[in-house]
Design a protein around this motif. Structure first.
Motif, mmCIF file in Angstrom:
data_model
loop_
_atom_site.group_PDB
_atom_site.id
_atom_site.type_symbol
_atom_site.label_atom_id
_atom_site.label_comp_id
_atom_site.label_asym_id
_atom_site.label_seq_id
_atom_site.Cartn_x
_atom_site.Cartn_y
_atom_site.Cartn_z
ATOM 1 N N LEU A 160 -23.326 50.348 -21.338
ATOM 2 C CA LEU A 160 -22.592 50.790 -20.152
ATOM 3 C C LEU A 160 -23.364 51.875 -19.409
ATOM 4 O O LEU A 160 -23.431 51.883 -18.178
ATOM 5 N N HIS A 161 -23.944 52.786 -20.178
ATOM 6 C CA HIS A 161 -24.745 53.843 -19.550
ATOM 7 C C HIS A 161 -25.896 53.232 -18.750
ATOM 8 O O HIS A 161 -26.119 53.581 -17.585
ATOM 9 N N ASP A 162 -26.609 52.299 -19.373
ATOM 10 C CA ASP A 162 -27.764 51.700 -18.703
ATOM 11 C C ASP A 162 -27.338 50.861 -17.504
ATOM 12 O O ASP A 162 -28.015 50.855 -16.469
ATOM 13 N N ARG A 163 -26.218 50.168 -17.630
ATOM 14 C CA ARG A 163 -25.739 49.396 -16.479
ATOM 15 C C ARG A 163 -25.327 50.330 -15.347
ATOM 16 O O ARG A 163 -25.559 50.037 -14.169
ATOM 17 N N GLY A 164 -24.748 51.463 -15.715
ATOM 18 C CA GLY A 164 -24.393 52.449 -14.701
ATOM 19 C C GLY A 164 -25.615 52.944 -13.938
ATOM 20 O O GLY A 164 -25.584 53.110 -12.715
ATOM 21 N N MET A 165 -26.716 53.157 -14.659
ATOM 22 C CA MET A 165 -27.944 53.602 -14.005
ATOM 23 C C MET A 165 -28.506 52.505 -13.095
ATOM 24 O O MET A 165 -29.090 52.790 -12.046
ATOM 25 N N ALA A 166 -28.316 51.243 -13.499
ATOM 26 C CA ALA A 166 -28.760 50.140 -12.648
ATOM 27 C C ALA A 166 -27.914 50.076 -11.370
ATOM 28 O O ALA A 166 -28.444 49.835 -10.274
ATOM 29 N N TYR A 167 -26.610 50.304 -11.521
ATOM 30 C CA TYR A 167 -25.753 50.361 -10.335
ATOM 31 C C TYR A 167 -26.190 51.498 -9.414
ATOM 32 O O TYR A 167 -26.168 51.364 -8.186
ATOM 33 N N THR A 181 -18.741 57.027 -16.827
ATOM 34 C CA THR A 181 -17.536 57.698 -17.323
ATOM 35 C C THR A 181 -16.987 56.979 -18.551
ATOM 36 O O THR A 181 -16.617 57.609 -19.549
ATOM 37 N N GLN A 182 -16.945 55.664 -18.484
ATOM 38 C CA GLN A 182 -16.463 54.882 -19.630
ATOM 39 C C GLN A 182 -17.378 55.069 -20.834
ATOM 40 O O GLN A 182 -16.909 55.173 -21.979
ATOM 41 N N ALA A 183 -18.675 55.134 -20.590
ATOM 42 C CA ALA A 183 -19.633 55.353 -21.678
ATOM 43 C C ALA A 183 -19.401 56.707 -22.342
ATOM 44 O O ALA A 183 -19.438 56.823 -23.575
ATOM 45 N N LEU A 184 -19.149 57.729 -21.544
ATOM 46 C CA LEU A 184 -18.882 59.066 -22.089
ATOM 47 C C LEU A 184 -17.612 59.064 -22.928
ATOM 48 O O LEU A 184 -17.544 59.716 -23.981
ATOM 49 N N GLN A 185 -16.603 58.341 -22.479
ATOM 50 C CA GLN A 185 -15.336 58.285 -23.214
ATOM 51 C C GLN A 185 -15.471 57.522 -24.526
ATOM 52 O O GLN A 185 -14.763 57.816 -25.495
ATOM 53 N N GLY A 197 -25.507 61.673 -20.446
ATOM 54 C CA GLY A 197 -24.548 61.008 -19.576
ATOM 55 C C GLY A 197 -24.056 61.915 -18.456
ATOM 56 O O GLY A 197 -23.946 61.478 -17.304
ATOM 57 N N TYR A 198 -23.760 63.173 -18.795
ATOM 58 C CA TYR A 198 -23.327 64.112 -17.756
ATOM 59 C C TYR A 198 -24.429 64.339 -16.731
ATOM 60 O O TYR A 198 -24.176 64.387 -15.521
ATOM 61 N N ASN A 199 -25.645 64.476 -17.199
ATOM 62 C CA ASN A 199 -26.764 64.677 -16.273
ATOM 63 C C ASN A 199 -26.920 63.477 -15.335
ATOM 64 O O ASN A 199 -27.078 63.637 -14.122
ATOM 65 N N ASP A 200 -26.855 62.279 -15.909
ATOM 66 C CA ASP A 200 -27.062 61.078 -15.096
ATOM 67 C C ASP A 200 -25.910 60.866 -14.119
ATOM 68 O O ASP A 200 -26.128 60.446 -12.975
ATOM 69 N N ARG A 201 -24.700 61.150 -14.571
ATOM 70 C CA ARG A 201 -23.566 61.019 -13.645
ATOM 71 C C ARG A 201 -23.663 62.062 -12.531
ATOM 72 O O ARG A 201 -23.283 61.802 -11.381
ATOM 73 N N ALA A 202 -24.196 63.226 -12.867
ATOM 74 C CA ALA A 202 -24.409 64.263 -11.853
ATOM 75 C C ALA A 202 -25.364 63.775 -10.774
ATOM 76 O O ALA A 202 -25.178 64.056 -9.582
ATOM 77 N N VAL A 203 -26.388 63.039 -11.188
ATOM 78 C CA VAL A 203 -27.346 62.492 -10.221
ATOM 79 C C VAL A 203 -26.652 61.493 -9.298
ATOM 80 O O VAL A 203 -26.879 61.492 -8.083
ATOM 81 N N VAL A 204 -25.800 60.657 -9.878
ATOM 82 C CA VAL A 204 -25.063 59.676 -9.067
ATOM 83 C C VAL A 204 -24.177 60.391 -8.060
ATOM 84 O O VAL A 204 -24.158 60.040 -6.860
ATOM 85 N N TYR A 205 -23.443 61.395 -8.526
ATOM 86 C CA TYR A 205 -22.578 62.157 -7.625
ATOM 87 C C TYR A 205 -23.395 62.804 -6.506
ATOM 88 O O TYR A 205 -22.996 62.798 -5.333
#
Length: 244
Positions: A160-167, A181-185, A197-205
């Motif tokens: 899920l994390h890797d797919r999120g990065m692809a998105y 978020t789902q990966a973190l949970q 995960g927090y770092n990568d989601r921060a980049v997306v945000y």
């Protein structure tokens, strides 16, 4: 006037190998994290970047030989050797890097196809193939393979994390945030994974203009000991967010 010109040329010739060394070190760092090599099998970023750094540094040092000879013999034409060699090496490096990456990833995909044929129920080669497509920038194929791997894997948080990065690479921020978020949970107790995960989601945000959310995730990553990229912190500081 001629003496000043000669001195300026000599200074440039002495500085050229140093400038080339800086270039070599920077590209070696990029290769360490992003590029593969068609010359060596398997996961070889570290070995390939070290080889490039070693050979490039040796070339930089060797360029001082014609410089010293030119100064001793007082023949400025000899200085063309290090200058031309520097330009040629830079052009060679720039051309080699994307070619190496492309060839490596193409071979990686072929290797994973063979592995999938041997072990059709194993999600690992499917994930690896998806990673190769993501590294190539073919995010649609990568996402499709990650989705396929999700139906097979026993550790879906990583997929899920890797797919999120692809998105994220595709520019679909909402889907990227949802996956991350789902990966973190799913995997809240693994500190390094959560921090990443927090770092990568921060980049997306950040890329989607949600700077407050980005900063909140960066703070969480920092609290967990993650080394957030200084350039990312600098960009957030420009938006008004900084460490206290």
């Amino acid at each position: 006037m001629r003496g000043l010109w000669r001195a300026a040329v000599i200074v440039i010739a002495f500085l050229a190998p140093l400038a080339l060394l800086v270039f070599v070190r920077c590209l070696a760092h990029i290769m360490r994290w992003q590029l593969g090599s068609p010359l060596l099998p398997g996961y070889n970023w570290l070995r390939w970047s070290h080889l490039y750094l070693t050979l490039g540094s040796a070339l930089c040092l060797s360029l001082y030989i014609p410089v010293i000879v030119s100064v001793v013999k007082k023949k400025q034409k000899i200085l063309l050797i290090p200058l031309i060699a520097s330009v040629a090496f830079v052009l060679f490096s720039i051309l080699l890097a994307p070619i190496s990456q492309r060839v490596y990833l193409t071979q990686r995909i072929a290797d994973m196809d063979a592995e999938i044929a041997r072990n059709p129920t194993d999600s690992t080669p499917v994930e690896a193939k998806a990673n190769a497509y993501a590294d190539r920038g073919d995010y649609d194929k990568a996402i499709a393979l990650y989705s396929e791997a999700l139906e097979m894997t026993a550790t879906p948080a990583y997929v899920l994390h890797d797919r999120g990065m692809a998105y994220m690479g595709k520019g679909e921020s909402a889907k990227a945030v949802a996956d991350l978020t789902q990966a973190l949970q799913m995997n809240p107790n693994e500190k390094e994974f959560v921090a990443q995960g927090y770092n990568d989601r921060a980049v997306v945000y950040f890329r989607s203009g949600q700077y407050a959310h980005s900063w909140q995730d960066v703070e969480k990553a920092l609290e967990l000991g993650y080394q957030v990229h200084p350039g990312f912190l600098a960009e957030l500081e420009r938006k008004g967010y900084r460490q206290g």
